[in-house]
Design an enzyme around this catalytic site. Sequence first.
Site, PDB file in Angstrom:
ATOM      1  N   GLU A  93      50.160  53.075  42.712  1.00 53.43           N
ATOM      2  CA  GLU A  93      48.905  53.207  43.456  1.00 53.43           C
ATOM      3  C   GLU A  93      49.265  52.918  44.896  1.00 53.43           C
ATOM      4  O   GLU A  93      49.521  51.782  45.264  1.00 53.43           O
ATOM      5  CB  GLU A  93      47.855  52.235  42.889  1.00 53.43           C
ATOM      6  CG  GLU A  93      46.460  52.447  43.457  1.00 53.43           C
ATOM      7  CD  GLU A  93      46.200  51.569  44.657  1.00 53.43           C
ATOM      8  OE1 GLU A  93      46.253  52.096  45.806  1.00 53.43           O
ATOM      9  OE2 GLU A  93      45.976  50.368  44.483  1.00 53.43           O
ATOM     10  N   CYS A 142      42.995  49.584  50.090  1.00 53.55           N
ATOM     11  CA  CYS A 142      43.609  50.888  49.829  1.00 53.55           C
ATOM     12  C   CYS A 142      42.559  51.981  49.720  1.00 53.55           C
ATOM     13  O   CYS A 142      42.883  53.166  49.846  1.00 53.55           O
ATOM     14  CB  CYS A 142      44.454  50.823  48.560  1.00 53.55           C
ATOM     15  SG  CYS A 142      43.545  50.300  47.088  1.00 53.55           S
TER      16      CYS A 142
END
Length: 676
Positions: free
Chosen positions: A258, A297
């Site tokens: 990720e 993120c």
Amino acid sequence: MTVQQIKSFAAGQWIEPGTGARAIASAINGQIIAQAGNTALDVDAMLDNARTVGGPNLRKMTFHDRARMIKVLAAHLNSHKQALYDLSFDTGATQSDHLIDIDGGIGTMFVYASKGRREMPDAHVYLDAEVEQLSRNGTFLGQHICSPLLGVAVHINAFNFPVWGMLEKLAPTLLAGVPAIVKPATASCYVTEACVRLMLDSGLLPKGALQLVSGGLGDMLDRLDAQDVVSFTGSADTALKLRSAPHIQRNSIRFIAEQDSLNASVLGPDAAPGTPEFNLFVKEVHREMTTKAGQKCTAIRRILVPENHVQPVIEALNARLEKTVIGDPRLETTRMGALVSAAQKQDVLEKAAILGQQAERVYGDPDNFTLNGAGLEAGAFVPPMLFHCADPDTATRIHDTEAFGPISTIMGYQDLDHAIALTNKGRGSLVASVFTHDGDVARQVALGAAAWHGRLYFNNRDSATESTGHGSPLPHMVHGGPGRAGGGEELGGIRGVMHYMQRTAIQGSPDILTAIGGRWVPGAREITAPAHPFTRSFNALEIGETIHTETRQVTVEDIEHFAEFTGDTFYAHMDEDAAAANPFFPGRVAHGYLLLSFAAGLFVEPNPGPVLANTGLDNLRFMAPLSPGETLGVRLTVKQKTKRNDEYGEVRWHVTLTNQNDERVAEYELLTMNAY
């Protein structure tokens, strides 16, 4: 000030920082508050402890056992979260940020605990999809199963969410039955270490289930094998370095990434100034820029608006940013804290300078802004910065440079196709959001942009009060994305558990599949019930226990009475000629729901007993019509048993309705709650 010694937990022992220890400064004032790191950790002992102690201990437990364990762990953390709050301030996070990281991580554990109990069996094997018939007569079948990997999951986490980042990986890993070695980012590892201590000190985890590396992993990744998993969150450059290591590739070691991404938010062409969608858009963009000081993120990095709305959006955002109080996160009046470290501040300022080459800064001056609080001069603070790019088609850096802080760039689009093209220029992101009240706009964006995004978030006046926000990954849904975002998937409910399990095709007879899966397969051996199964307790019932009922003839009078009683006078039940003209029926036929009612009358034991309630039926299929004068019989078989609480469990019954020729008329699964 006492400098904390952040330890590692390796092979059952807490290990002090040693050679290679690194000083950690408070993001608030730059003072050294801790040190962590040890290059002398016994990597082989850690891996062996996970594989030979932790793994077997976890695999002895069923999915439900592990789900219950995760639930009580979450409750334990929830009762001690103030200690984590107190530590987290030094990462630069405000109290509101703590709710996302700490409460969000604990909430994720609760969700996985619940999903594990509801969606997985109280067994050691997970059945993936339905049985496949591989032969004409059904004596040779196939079933996909998922079983825990026999290795260890190595979790490499980012600095921005020291608690959530760990728990969102740990919950599905433990539910799968795989031990974990957690390696947090050093800059905020002191919060992770405190969380790990809480879990280990609780005594709720089996030995070997969880270990912690505070510092570097050394050569641990070079000692993994094909039964192990690496789950990484961080920069694309680091992910590339790790996943391309020859040892990882040669051994086909699972690698879940990720990574950073340039997430976008689109103001729909219908969302003009003054509309609810316009106001929602401005509010969410501001929140995503300032929450965790933009260190998310999923934060919005690119703001896409119709060209004629660029200036109104800039003005509205600037007004909100002007009111954002920056400073000491411990103060209630502060709305945005610091970046996690001086190094992160330097990186953000360098990336902002790159963006400034192709975009104009229209809000925020890193050399001139006010801080709320005293003694913050050495802290890692930056102001929110908003850039405007006048030519987003040629300005490549705004689509490939992520300043991981409170920085975003606004750009105009000509039409919706142009907006989609600009959104996709990020070459893969975790999330894109669209603010529109027009379903056609939403559909067009989904068709044009979904392939480049792990999640599409739509919000408008109808969903605003309950929506969770652009930047909120939920444990129910996939978190990850294609391309630049890493190509991996985390969370996603039980999908997230599958990353730590092996899917295997099992082929064999119905009896073999029943024995492996713990779920009765049609065609498998039937066990003659010693008494009516509705008189037997949950614990006494056996998988495969079966009764065959007496039969009942269905008459025209039955059909007409049911039609009159219910009001269901559909022509196939009432008009012989019309029914015969229908290609599905030979003439008048019984109602399907009449047959279900008659079936219940044939198999139900009416007296009080261990059956507490009928909670529904699944997978109902009507397979052949039943005409007046034909007879109905029922086979009732215990298909699966699942404990639900301390008082009762769920019994799933396989019910088959047959006619006088033993041909199947209908089939379904009945659910009842039975006392133990």
